[in-house]
Design an enzyme around this catalytic site. Sequence first.
Site, short mmCIF file in Angstrom:
data_model
loop_
_atom_site.label_atom_id
_atom_site.label_comp_id
_atom_site.label_asym_id
_atom_site.label_seq_id
_atom_site.Cartn_x
_atom_site.Cartn_y
_atom_site.Cartn_z
N ARG A 24 -46.07 6.21 1.22
CA ARG A 24 -45.73 7.33 0.32
C ARG A 24 -45.24 8.55 1.09
O ARG A 24 -44.46 9.34 0.60
CB ARG A 24 -46.94 7.71 -0.55
CG ARG A 24 -47.29 6.65 -1.60
CD ARG A 24 -48.28 7.18 -2.62
NE ARG A 24 -49.59 7.46 -2.07
CZ ARG A 24 -50.57 6.57 -1.97
NH1 ARG A 24 -50.37 5.32 -2.37
NH2 ARG A 24 -51.74 6.91 -1.48
N CYS A 45 -66.75 -5.13 -3.13
CA CYS A 45 -67.87 -4.60 -3.92
C CYS A 45 -68.09 -5.40 -5.19
O CYS A 45 -69.16 -5.33 -5.80
CB CYS A 45 -67.61 -3.13 -4.28
SG CYS A 45 -67.12 -2.16 -2.85
N THR A 277 -58.90 7.53 17.84
CA THR A 277 -59.83 6.99 18.85
C THR A 277 -59.58 7.70 20.19
O THR A 277 -58.80 8.65 20.27
CB THR A 277 -59.60 5.48 19.04
OG1 THR A 277 -58.30 5.32 19.62
CG2 THR A 277 -59.69 4.72 17.73
N ILE A 282 -53.99 5.29 18.80
CA ILE A 282 -54.77 4.32 18.01
C ILE A 282 -55.77 5.07 17.13
O ILE A 282 -56.54 5.91 17.62
CB ILE A 282 -55.52 3.32 18.92
CG1 ILE A 282 -54.52 2.61 19.86
CG2 ILE A 282 -56.28 2.31 18.09
CD1 ILE A 282 -55.16 1.62 20.82
P1 FAD Z 1 -63.23 -4.22 5.09
O1 FAD Z 1 -62.94 -3.80 3.71
O2 FAD Z 1 -64.38 -5.14 5.31
O3 FAD Z 1 -61.92 -4.86 5.67
C1 FAD Z 1 -61.86 -5.32 6.98
C2 FAD Z 1 -60.87 -6.46 7.04
O4 FAD Z 1 -60.43 -6.58 8.38
C3 FAD Z 1 -61.50 -7.80 6.71
O5 FAD Z 1 -60.80 -8.41 5.63
C4 FAD Z 1 -61.35 -8.64 7.98
O6 FAD Z 1 -61.02 -9.98 7.73
C5 FAD Z 1 -60.22 -7.93 8.68
N1 FAD Z 1 -60.25 -8.05 10.14
C6 FAD Z 1 -61.31 -7.81 10.97
N2 FAD Z 1 -60.95 -7.96 12.25
C7 FAD Z 1 -59.64 -8.31 12.24
C8 FAD Z 1 -58.70 -8.62 13.25
N3 FAD Z 1 -59.05 -8.58 14.53
N4 FAD Z 1 -57.45 -8.94 12.88
C9 FAD Z 1 -57.09 -8.96 11.56
N5 FAD Z 1 -57.94 -8.71 10.57
C10 FAD Z 1 -59.19 -8.38 10.90
N6 FAD Z 1 -69.29 -0.16 -0.76
C11 FAD Z 1 -69.44 0.76 -1.72
O7 FAD Z 1 -69.13 1.93 -1.50
N7 FAD Z 1 -69.93 0.42 -2.95
C12 FAD Z 1 -70.28 -0.85 -3.25
O8 FAD Z 1 -70.70 -1.15 -4.37
C13 FAD Z 1 -70.15 -1.84 -2.25
N8 FAD Z 1 -70.51 -3.12 -2.49
C14 FAD Z 1 -70.33 -4.06 -1.51
C15 FAD Z 1 -70.71 -5.36 -1.77
C16 FAD Z 1 -70.54 -6.33 -0.80
C17 FAD Z 1 -70.96 -7.73 -1.07
C18 FAD Z 1 -69.96 -6.00 0.46
C19 FAD Z 1 -69.77 -7.04 1.51
C20 FAD Z 1 -69.61 -4.69 0.73
C21 FAD Z 1 -69.79 -3.71 -0.25
N9 FAD Z 1 -69.45 -2.38 -0.02
C22 FAD Z 1 -69.63 -1.44 -0.99
C23 FAD Z 1 -68.96 -1.95 1.30
C24 FAD Z 1 -67.45 -1.83 1.32
O9 FAD Z 1 -66.89 -3.01 0.85
C25 FAD Z 1 -67.03 -1.53 2.74
O10 FAD Z 1 -67.63 -0.34 3.16
C26 FAD Z 1 -65.51 -1.37 2.86
O11 FAD Z 1 -64.86 -2.51 2.40
C27 FAD Z 1 -65.14 -1.10 4.31
O12 FAD Z 1 -63.77 -1.06 4.45
P2 FAD Z 1 -63.08 -1.45 5.84
O13 FAD Z 1 -61.62 -1.33 5.62
O14 FAD Z 1 -63.74 -0.73 6.92
O15 FAD Z 1 -63.47 -2.98 6.03
#
Ligand code: FAD
Length: 561
Positions: A24, A45, A277, A282
Amino acid sequence: MRGKRLCIVGGVAGGASCAARARRLDEKAEIIIFERGSFVSFANCGLPYYVGDVIRREEHLLVATPEMFRQRFNIEVRLHSEVVGIDRDGRRILVRDHQTGRHYEETYDALVLSPGSSPVRPPIEGLDLPGVFFVRTIPDSRAIRRMIEERNARTAVVVGGGYIGIEMTENLVRRGLHVTVVEMQRQLMPLCDPEMVWPLQEVLVEKGVEVRLGAQVERIEEAGAQEVTVRLRSGEGIRTPLVIVAVGVRPEVQLARDAGLALGQLGGIRVNDRMQTSDPSIWAVGDAVEVFHVITGRQTLLPLAGPANRQGRIAADVICGRDVRFRGVQGTAVVGLFDQVLAMTGPSEKTLKALGLWDEPYGCEKVYLHPGHHASYYPGAETIAMKLIFSRKDGKILGFQAVGKKGAVRRTDVIAMAVQKGGTVFDLEEAELCYAPQFGSAKDPVNLAGMIAANVLRGDVDVVHAEDMERPPEHVLVLDVREPFEFRRGHIPGALHIPLGFLRQRMEELPKDKEIWAYCYVGQRSYVAARALRQYGYRAKNLSGGYRSYEIWRKAVGKAP
Ligand code: FAD
């Protein structure tokens, strides 16, 4: 002229929001998301609710697809593509394509890491047995659903009583399973205060869930072709076809560590308030990073979707040349369990005490209240149990927890915003909020919390708490000002009973050389009593939250059945 090339590792909460925001802001940028799994931007979630069949179809978990990213945003998504190395000097990443097994390199101008966190694997045997699951991805929840159906599962064990454990329990019960929750701590939701979590435990028991607190799993053993036995330290064995392990998450930092990026003391990636970082090219966001906690003043890990999304957006802004900063976190969260909802913002009393912040620097005080979620004269009012923690020094709001069937989230959200703005209990007193009888009260529970706390700070009343009532000192007389029928139902041992309506006539029965600790059911009538007594020269205090808080606290800390 070619725009900058932005590579994003991880395509869910933080990564996807970063990519969309970057587009965007910069139509020319080349944006590529590398996602190890087979889905991008899915609703983690929602996974427990997919297991519970509340969300019926897997595709409803997909917030966006690679096609949508391409068509709507001109963003390239590469699924099954794991970034396995970073060459910081050459600004290159090494990618492994899981479908072909091929490795290849890509260059970047800016790299964003949003790899999330992975479930903690406790050091116990048997975690790899069939029927034992962690919950992180759509394939995980799909496999759990399949296992329930194929094994015709009637029981399950959930290891861990945090929010994912609780949500999974609810959904397994919804599917008709008899669930046992095993939690190592002496309470569910260990980051919250035990008395605020207690109503959730009561709901679990009502629903027939067995709750084992203070219990540790020693190992998981095979028990025939279709079942395992979860063996507890106590020796107890629970036989079941399905085990869900949800004992917390840990930031995924292998890639960052291998690349030599600085990590924090808690094991997350270290970033500044621009989500940058230790390498200025990065950025890192989401569950993988350590962030500043605005109340504790320490670094923390807060694996929640809201911060991940906002951080992704901020990283994109900064990469696109805007001067924005992440404000830090305060830990606003909510968990639902059937009809009960527990919401919180800011640290709990337990956390403030564990970090040594309760007395200094804050000089903390707390008040409890149990208002209706809307006007009591309008049908259907439900009680919200609320706990407000604030500084005695300046009234600054430090933490808030609310639990009830309705209205807990709205009050927590209002107070969360006040916390973010550095607000005080005096601000809550004066907050101007919506009111019509079916939605709230002319004095909203938020106002009431502020008024009660402000009364304490202005010296209008002093409060004591349930734990003080366990063994009141010699110089104290405990006074129950409720009606006789309430007193007969149960009272604090040794309390003198004078209903509020008779207090002025019978005041001479009260000794002037003792402190009077007054209580009623929720703390309102005894506040009136304490105010009157003080004006007649007594040293009177009020039991915050009243007999109701006293009863809940005793149950929550194991002093009452
Ligand atoms: P993620 O959303 O986990 O995404 C990370 C992605 O990176 C993953 O798909 C993984 O495959 C990918 N990845 C990792 N390493 C690599 C690599 N080296 N190369 C390529 N891809 C890679 N939070 C709330 O606020 N409310 C809720 O109700 C809630 N419920 C949840 C229920 C469950 C069952 C779970 C598991 C989590 C829940 N959460 C909730 C937490 C929330 O989902 C996470 O805090 C949020 O998704 C984090 O975002 P992120 O982008 O850091 O990681």
